[in-house]
Design a protein around this motif. Structure first.
Motif, PDB file in Angstrom:
ATOM      1  N   LEU A  20      43.911  44.982  38.105  1.00  0.00           N
ATOM      2  CA  LEU A  20      42.733  44.213  37.885  1.00  0.00           C
ATOM      3  C   LEU A  20      41.477  45.464  37.212  1.00  0.00           C
ATOM      4  CD1 LEU A  20      41.033  41.495  40.484  1.00  0.00           C
ATOM      5  CD2 LEU A  20      40.481  41.741  37.872  1.00  0.00           C
ATOM      6  N   ILE A  21      42.328  47.074  38.699  1.00  0.00           N
ATOM      7  CA  ILE A  21      41.970  48.297  38.026  1.00  0.00           C
ATOM      8  C   ILE A  21      42.147  48.806  36.612  1.00  0.00           C
ATOM      9  CG2 ILE A  21      41.880  50.721  38.583  1.00  0.00           C
ATOM     10  CD1 ILE A  21      42.462  49.830  41.439  1.00  0.00           C
ATOM     11  N   LYS A  22      42.768  48.159  36.341  1.00  0.00           N
ATOM     12  CA  LYS A  22      43.644  48.519  34.723  1.00  0.00           C
ATOM     13  C   LYS A  22      42.261  47.901  33.804  1.00  0.00           C
ATOM     14  CE  LYS A  22      47.451  49.537  31.246  1.00  0.00           C
ATOM     15  NZ  LYS A  22      48.796  49.334  30.985  1.00  0.00           N
ATOM     16  N   CYS A  23      42.660  46.437  34.168  1.00  0.00           N
ATOM     17  CA  CYS A  23      41.648  45.223  32.914  1.00  0.00           C
ATOM     18  C   CYS A  23      40.043  46.157  33.002  1.00  0.00           C
ATOM     19  CB  CYS A  23      41.544  44.619  33.825  1.00  0.00           C
ATOM     20  SG  CYS A  23      43.240  42.948  33.449  1.00  0.00           S
ATOM     21  N   TYR A  64      48.538  41.874  47.180  1.00  0.00           N
ATOM     22  CA  TYR A  64      47.191  42.389  46.707  1.00  0.00           C
ATOM     23  C   TYR A  64      47.431  43.751  46.431  1.00  0.00           C
ATOM     24  CZ  TYR A  64      46.053  38.399  50.195  1.00  0.00           C
ATOM     25  OH  TYR A  64      46.398  36.997  50.480  1.00  0.00           O
ATOM     26  N   MET A  65      48.055  44.661  46.870  1.00  0.00           N
ATOM     27  CA  MET A  65      47.868  45.980  46.471  1.00  0.00           C
ATOM     28  C   MET A  65      47.708  45.912  44.341  1.00  0.00           C
ATOM     29  SD  MET A  65      46.046  48.125  48.032  1.00  0.00           S
ATOM     30  CE  MET A  65      46.471  49.848  47.450  1.00  0.00           C
ATOM     31  N   ASN A  66      48.919  44.708  43.927  1.00  0.00           N
ATOM     32  CA  ASN A  66      49.501  44.332  43.202  1.00  0.00           C
ATOM     33  C   ASN A  66      48.228  44.042  42.113  1.00  0.00           C
ATOM     34  OD1 ASN A  66      50.692  42.449  40.632  1.00  0.00           O
ATOM     35  ND2 ASN A  66      52.266  43.997  40.784  1.00  0.00           N
ATOM     36  N   TRP A  67      47.037  42.541  42.495  1.00  0.00           N
ATOM     37  CA  TRP A  67      46.447  42.244  41.787  1.00  0.00           C
ATOM     38  C   TRP A  67      45.081  43.300  41.805  1.00  0.00           C
ATOM     39  CZ3 TRP A  67      46.435  37.772  44.940  1.00  0.00           C
ATOM     40  CH2 TRP A  67      47.460  36.510  45.272  1.00  0.00           C
ATOM     41  N   ARG A  68      45.113  44.113  42.867  1.00  0.00           N
ATOM     42  CA  ARG A  68      44.209  45.112  42.676  1.00  0.00           C
ATOM     43  C   ARG A  68      44.877  46.412  41.574  1.00  0.00           C
ATOM     44  NH1 ARG A  68      43.421  50.747  44.811  1.00  0.00           N
ATOM     45  NH2 ARG A  68      41.522  50.505  44.946  1.00  0.00           N
ATOM     46  N   THR A  84      42.074  44.368  51.487  1.00  0.00           N
ATOM     47  CA  THR A  84      42.386  45.530  52.319  1.00  0.00           C
ATOM     48  C   THR A  84      41.908  46.782  52.511  1.00  0.00           C
ATOM     49  OG1 THR A  84      42.944  46.778  49.967  1.00  0.00           O
ATOM     50  CG2 THR A  84      44.249  44.867  50.506  1.00  0.00           C
ATOM     51  N   GLY A  85      41.504  47.016  52.419  1.00  0.00           N
ATOM     52  CA  GLY A  85      39.656  47.927  53.114  1.00  0.00           C
ATOM     53  C   GLY A  85      39.931  48.919  52.044  1.00  0.00           C
ATOM     54  N   THR A  93      43.964  39.092  32.668  1.00  0.00           N
ATOM     55  CA  THR A  93      42.921  38.461  33.465  1.00  0.00           C
ATOM     56  C   THR A  93      43.200  37.442  33.550  1.00  0.00           C
ATOM     57  OG1 THR A  93      41.318  39.870  33.056  1.00  0.00           O
ATOM     58  CG2 THR A  93      40.556  37.954  33.973  1.00  0.00           C
ATOM     59  N   SER A  94      43.131  36.273  32.953  1.00  0.00           N
ATOM     60  CA  SER A  94      43.951  34.805  32.693  1.00  0.00           C
ATOM     61  C   SER A  94      44.973  34.036  33.669  1.00  0.00           C
ATOM     62  CB  SER A  94      44.003  34.404  31.511  1.00  0.00           C
ATOM     63  OG  SER A  94      44.903  32.636  31.366  1.00  0.00           O
ATOM     64  N   LYS A  95      45.984  35.636  33.441  1.00  0.00           N
ATOM     65  CA  LYS A  95      47.674  35.588  34.332  1.00  0.00           C
ATOM     66  C   LYS A  95      47.373  35.859  35.821  1.00  0.00           C
ATOM     67  CE  LYS A  95      50.387  37.588  30.628  1.00  0.00           C
ATOM     68  NZ  LYS A  95      51.525  38.413  30.904  1.00  0.00           N
ATOM     69  N   LEU A  96      46.407  36.540  35.735  1.00  0.00           N
ATOM     70  CA  LEU A  96      45.583  36.791  37.536  1.00  0.00           C
ATOM     71  C   LEU A  96      44.868  35.702  38.060  1.00  0.00           C
ATOM     72  CD1 LEU A  96      44.758  40.955  37.125  1.00  0.00           C
ATOM     73  CD2 LEU A  96      46.253  40.028  38.501  1.00  0.00           C
ATOM     74  N   CYS A  97      44.356  35.291  37.226  1.00  0.00           N
ATOM     75  CA  CYS A  97      43.309  33.716  37.767  1.00  0.00           C
ATOM     76  C   CYS A  97      44.307  32.697  38.061  1.00  0.00           C
ATOM     77  CB  CYS A  97      42.116  33.111  36.960  1.00  0.00           C
ATOM     78  SG  CYS A  97      40.719  33.964  36.556  1.00  0.00           S
ATOM     79  N   GLY A  98      45.403  32.652  37.256  1.00  0.00           N
ATOM     80  CA  GLY A  98      46.532  31.951  37.711  1.00  0.00           C
ATOM     81  C   GLY A  98      47.544  31.441  39.015  1.00  0.00           C
TER      82      GLY A  98
END
Length: 397
Positions: A73-76, A66-70, A377-378, A104-109
């Motif tokens: 997303l922060i960079k996007c 989840y932190m990797n996704w976060r 994650t809080g 963003t498309s990769k993250l959605c997938g």
């Protein structure tokens, strides 16, 4: 007791509140909420599989995902913000939005793939629901008592003894299972029995695995066991006949005037009970070429075949829960699932706003998606986005 009495004499010393050390660890960024949940699950784990899953989560496997996704997303979000505020003054590349769209498309997938887990982690955490169903006096309560290794349900030759659902939590093959013995399915004799039958049908429909118990002495062999089970489920009221519009789409066999709809039996295990009263070898021979993997023959009196039944049931449970140590970490909480679904919705909204060329609203959707990840994650902070803007683009040099 002596130790507590000695410690109580020290001024300013007190016992810790429930969960206080874990809360301090979270407040001091030693643990995030997923790791805290993992620790709680470890404390309450009752089976080996639950312990393994909780340990993996407490060690941070889910947190790192989840932190990797976060982080991505922060960079996007930061890139879109920079494009909005500084694209003309700082000569930010025009393909920055294309790069954000691709990421963003990769993250959605990845998030959607994570959600399509058949709720394995949640099942393992809370237990697999197994409903024992069938007609009266076929041996449902006897089978429950054998699995529980105690007289959890009343066993009687009188039909309709079980009126309400009898539940028992057991450990089968290292996996948590909630067994439910249900009322015998027939036309109810009184209002109480009718209510018990209604509850039995409802529980069977909601169960992860349906164990159908049959009295083998009353079983008339069918050439196709699967067809027989489909028909039996319809007769018990567990499934419903399809509507006329659906029936018109069913392919009929030329030899039969009517074909029932195909029913998925992946969650069904058939138990032929009372084999001590018939030629067991004959039954095995008759079923050997007729979906033997779907059924098992047992005797609740002699317990013959119970080991084979447990083996097949364990395999079904393993397929539902998976291996907690294999592959990506499992999604274990309904709370996580809810936030991830909302995150996906906001990311889809981002693409809608991009197509409408409203960059400001698109950036807002990324912020909302990021907030949903942060709730898991809080960690929720807009300062992270600002830091990335100035670090990546060196704005203000």
């Amino acid at each position: 007791m002596a130790m507590y009495e000695a410690l109580s004499t020290i001024q300013g010393l007190r016992t810790a509140e429930a969960g206080e050390f874990t809360k301090r660890a979270f407040m001091n960024n030693k643990l995030d909420l997923t790791e805290v949940d993992g620790l709680a699950d470890l404390i309450h784990a009752e089976t080996e599989a639950q312990r393994k899953q909780a340990l993996r989560q407490m060690d941070g496997d889910l947190s790192r995902l989840y932190m990797n996704w976060r982080k991505r997303l922060i960079k996007c979000a930061a890139n879109v913000e920079a494009y909005i505020d500084f694209s003309e003054e700082e000569n930010i590349e025009h393909d920055v939005i294309d790069n954000v769209n691709e990421e963003t498309s990769k993250l959605c997938g990845e998030i959607e793939s994570h959600l399509e887990d058949n709720r394995r982690g949640q099942r393992l955490r809370s237990g697999v629901n197994v409903a024992i169903i069938g007609q009266p006096n076929v041996g449902k309560s006897s089978l429950l008592n054998i699995l529980c290794q105690r007289p959890a349900a009343i066993v009687s030759p009188i039909a309709g003894t079980t009126r309400d659902i009898v539940e028992s939590a057991v450990n089968i093959g290292g996996y948590p299972v909630l067994l439910s013995d249900t009322a015998g399915l027939r036309i109810g004799q009184d209002e109480i029995e009718k209510e018990g039958i209604r509850r039995a049908i409802q529980r069977a429909q909601q169960a992860d695995i349906k164990v159908i118990v049959l009295d083998v002495t009353k079983f008339q062999f069918k050439k196709d066991l699967k067809t027989f089970i489909n028909q039996h489920l319809l007769e018990l009221g567990i499934t419903e006949r399809c509507s006329e519009s659906v029936q018109s789409d069913i392919k009929y066999n030329s030899n039969t005037p009517y074909a029932e709809p195909e029913i998925d039996l992946s969650d069904v295990l058939v138990v032929f009970n009372k084999i001590d009263l018939i030629n067991h070898e004959y039954m095995i021979k008759e079923l050997s070429n007729n979906m033997l993997d779907l059924s098992v023959q047992v005797s609740c009196v002699t317990e013959d075949g119970v080991e084979q039944f447990l083996e097949k049931l364990t395999n079904r449970i393993k397929n539902l829960c998976g291996n907690p140590l294999a592959g990506n970490p499992s999604l274990t909480q309904a709370r996580y699932r809810s936030h991830l679904h909302k995150c996906i919705q906001f990311l889809h909204s981002y693409f809608i706003q991009i197509k409408q060329q409203d960059i400001v609203l698109a950036a807002h959707q990324l912020h909302l998606a990021l907030r949903e990840i942060g709730k898991i994650t809080g960690k929720i902070s807009s300062e992270d986005i600002i830091d990335v803007v100035f670090r990546d683009f060196c704005i203000g040099k």
